[in-house]
Design a protein around this motif. Structure first.
Motif, mmCIF file in Angstrom:
data_model
loop_
_atom_site.group_PDB
_atom_site.id
_atom_site.type_symbol
_atom_site.label_atom_id
_atom_site.label_comp_id
_atom_site.label_asym_id
_atom_site.label_seq_id
_atom_site.Cartn_x
_atom_site.Cartn_y
_atom_site.Cartn_z
ATOM 1 N N GLN A 20 0.449 -0.830 -0.009
ATOM 2 C CA GLN A 20 0.031 0.090 0.000
ATOM 3 C C GLN A 20 0.827 0.781 0.169
ATOM 4 N N PHE A 21 1.426 1.123 0.797
ATOM 5 C CA PHE A 21 2.809 2.364 0.955
ATOM 6 C C PHE A 21 4.053 3.076 -0.664
ATOM 7 N N GLY A 22 4.011 1.679 -0.932
ATOM 8 C CA GLY A 22 5.057 1.220 -2.601
ATOM 9 C C GLY A 22 4.377 1.283 -3.326
ATOM 10 N N ARG A 23 3.020 1.326 -3.276
ATOM 11 C CA ARG A 23 2.361 0.865 -4.933
ATOM 12 C C ARG A 23 0.737 2.211 -4.319
ATOM 13 N N PRO A 24 0.663 3.248 -3.893
ATOM 14 C CA PRO A 24 -0.269 4.256 -4.133
ATOM 15 C C PRO A 24 -1.511 4.418 -4.723
ATOM 16 N N ASN A 25 -0.235 4.449 -5.999
ATOM 17 C CA ASN A 25 -1.967 4.372 -7.472
ATOM 18 C C ASN A 25 -2.142 3.030 -8.010
ATOM 19 N N LEU A 26 -0.996 2.752 -8.177
ATOM 20 C CA LEU A 26 -1.876 0.642 -8.534
ATOM 21 C C LEU A 26 -2.030 -0.199 -7.975
ATOM 22 N N GLY A 27 -1.592 -0.113 -6.445
ATOM 23 C CA GLY A 27 -1.972 -1.190 -5.495
ATOM 24 C C GLY A 27 -1.616 -2.436 -5.782
ATOM 25 N N GLN A 28 -2.588 -2.929 -5.067
ATOM 26 C CA GLN A 28 -2.157 -4.812 -5.188
ATOM 27 C C GLN A 28 -2.946 -5.529 -6.173
ATOM 28 N N GLN A 29 -3.520 -4.801 -6.763
ATOM 29 C CA GLN A 29 -2.965 -5.629 -7.922
ATOM 30 C C GLN A 29 -2.858 -5.382 -9.646
ATOM 31 N N MET A 30 -2.730 -6.831 -10.024
ATOM 32 C CA MET A 30 -2.313 -6.697 -11.907
ATOM 33 C C MET A 30 -2.934 -7.901 -12.375
ATOM 34 N N PRO A 31 -2.701 -8.014 -13.213
ATOM 35 C CA PRO A 31 -2.729 -9.031 -14.181
ATOM 36 C C PRO A 31 -2.438 -10.631 -14.478
ATOM 37 N N VAL A 32 -2.897 -11.836 -14.238
ATOM 38 C CA VAL A 32 -2.566 -12.667 -14.370
ATOM 39 C C VAL A 32 -1.538 -12.870 -15.168
ATOM 40 N N MET A 33 -1.681 -12.170 -16.407
ATOM 41 C CA MET A 33 -0.567 -12.312 -17.505
ATOM 42 C C MET A 33 0.640 -11.566 -17.116
ATOM 43 N N ASP A 119 -7.378 -22.005 -12.017
ATOM 44 C CA ASP A 119 -6.007 -21.586 -11.107
ATOM 45 C C ASP A 119 -5.592 -20.938 -11.729
ATOM 46 N N LEU A 120 -4.981 -20.012 -10.954
ATOM 47 C CA LEU A 120 -3.697 -18.286 -11.086
ATOM 48 C C LEU A 120 -2.818 -19.042 -12.516
ATOM 49 N N ASP A 121 -2.258 -20.429 -12.119
ATOM 50 C CA ASP A 121 -1.201 -20.965 -12.274
ATOM 51 C C ASP A 121 -1.687 -21.065 -14.260
ATOM 52 N N CYS A 122 -2.521 -21.899 -14.243
ATOM 53 C CA CYS A 122 -2.970 -23.053 -15.692
ATOM 54 C C CYS A 122 -4.137 -22.134 -16.015
ATOM 55 N N SER A 123 -5.294 -22.535 -16.154
ATOM 56 C CA SER A 123 -5.702 -21.932 -16.983
ATOM 57 C C SER A 123 -5.938 -21.386 -18.064
ATOM 58 N N LEU A 127 -2.945 -26.382 -24.987
ATOM 59 C CA LEU A 127 -2.136 -28.360 -24.147
ATOM 60 C C LEU A 127 -0.913 -27.986 -24.521
ATOM 61 N N SER A 128 -0.364 -28.845 -23.445
ATOM 62 C CA SER A 128 1.011 -29.110 -23.633
ATOM 63 C C SER A 128 1.234 -30.535 -23.588
ATOM 64 N N GLY A 129 0.388 -31.055 -23.036
ATOM 65 C CA GLY A 129 0.292 -33.124 -22.448
ATOM 66 C C GLY A 129 0.959 -33.028 -21.126
ATOM 67 N N ASN A 130 1.628 -32.105 -20.395
ATOM 68 C CA ASN A 130 1.740 -32.850 -18.995
ATOM 69 C C ASN A 130 1.361 -31.338 -18.498
ATOM 70 N N THR A 131 1.211 -31.935 -17.376
ATOM 71 C CA THR A 131 1.084 -31.598 -15.546
ATOM 72 C C THR A 131 1.771 -29.924 -15.624
ATOM 73 N N VAL A 132 1.267 -29.145 -15.332
ATOM 74 C CA VAL A 132 2.530 -27.446 -14.789
ATOM 75 C C VAL A 132 2.543 -27.051 -13.103
ATOM 76 N N CYS A 159 -5.119 -31.417 -14.765
ATOM 77 C CA CYS A 159 -4.815 -30.375 -15.338
ATOM 78 C C CYS A 159 -4.972 -29.676 -16.572
ATOM 79 N N TRP A 160 -5.795 -28.145 -16.813
ATOM 80 C CA TRP A 160 -5.774 -26.945 -17.242
ATOM 81 C C TRP A 160 -4.369 -28.216 -19.219
ATOM 82 N N ALA A 161 -4.034 -27.693 -19.104
ATOM 83 C CA ALA A 161 -2.171 -28.341 -19.737
ATOM 84 C C ALA A 161 -2.260 -29.486 -20.564
ATOM 85 N N THR A 162 -3.226 -30.373 -19.503
ATOM 86 C CA THR A 162 -2.999 -32.007 -19.922
ATOM 87 C C THR A 162 -4.802 -32.057 -20.964
ATOM 88 N N GLY A 163 -5.358 -30.796 -20.777
ATOM 89 C CA GLY A 163 -6.977 -30.833 -21.388
ATOM 90 C C GLY A 163 -8.064 -30.649 -20.507
#
Length: 178
Positions: A20-33, A119-123, A127-132, A159-163
């Motif tokens: 909150q102190f360090g990002r008074p304008n941008l706040g805590q939110q940021m895109p998942v990307m 899921d923040l990590d993969c949704s 498809l890669s065929g592997n869990t990530v 996993c999303w990455a496995t379909g």
């Protein structure tokens, strides 16, 4: 899974700083990307230097630290298991990490099948065929270790990455680490 360093690491919750102190304008939110850009480029750099298996292990270990610190600093560890899980579901959703569901539970033997939708990590990944979700495996293991005092292993089986459209984790006591 308890990482080789166990509970001895230098990270402290206070290392996250005062957002909150360090990002008074941008706040805590940021895109998942942006989060994924950091995670997947770190994964790639680790894999290039040490190989895919070691990169996954390092991400699992960092997830374990995060799960432990999350439990120590965000969760109420004094409550019964059902209330703890309910609080965890609420916190993960509030923080935009994912929607946690308990698909199967055997509280006596501490065996669980957990799903995390959106899921923040993969949704939404291709498809890669592997869990990530190695980081998530470590996060769940570290969280439950801190809550129970006993080592856990968490293995992503869907996993999303496995379909699949949700991440599914088999979570159980890690008898090899006990």
């Amino acid at each position: 899974m308890i990482p080789v360093f166990g509970e001895k690491y230098n990270f402290q919750w206070s290392d996250l700083g005062d957002v909150q102190f360090g990002r008074p304008n941008l706040g805590q939110q940021m895109p998942v990307m942006v989060y994924r850009l950091a995670q997947y480029t770190m994964r790639e750099a680790l894999a290039q230097r040490y190989g895919d298996d070691t990169a996954a292990e390092i991400l699992r270990d960092s997830g374990w630290i995060a799960g432990r610190e999350f439990c120590l600093n965000v969760m109420d560890r004094a409550q019964p298991l059902a209330a703890f899980v309910a609080q965890l579901q609420t916190k993960l959703k509030e923080l935009g990490i994912g929607v946690l569901r308990v698909e199967k539970a055997d509280p006596n033997d501490m065996l669980f099948t957990l799903t995390v939708s959106e899921d923040l990590d993969c949704s939404g990944l291709p498809l890669s065929g592997n869990t990530v979700c190695d980081y998530d495996e470590g996060f769940l293991a570290g969280l439950l270790y801190t809550y129970t005092g006993k080592p856990f292993s968490a293995k992503e089986i869907d996993c999303w990455a496995t379909g699949d459209r949700t991440c599914r984790f088999e979570v159980k006591p890690d008898l090899l680490a006990a």
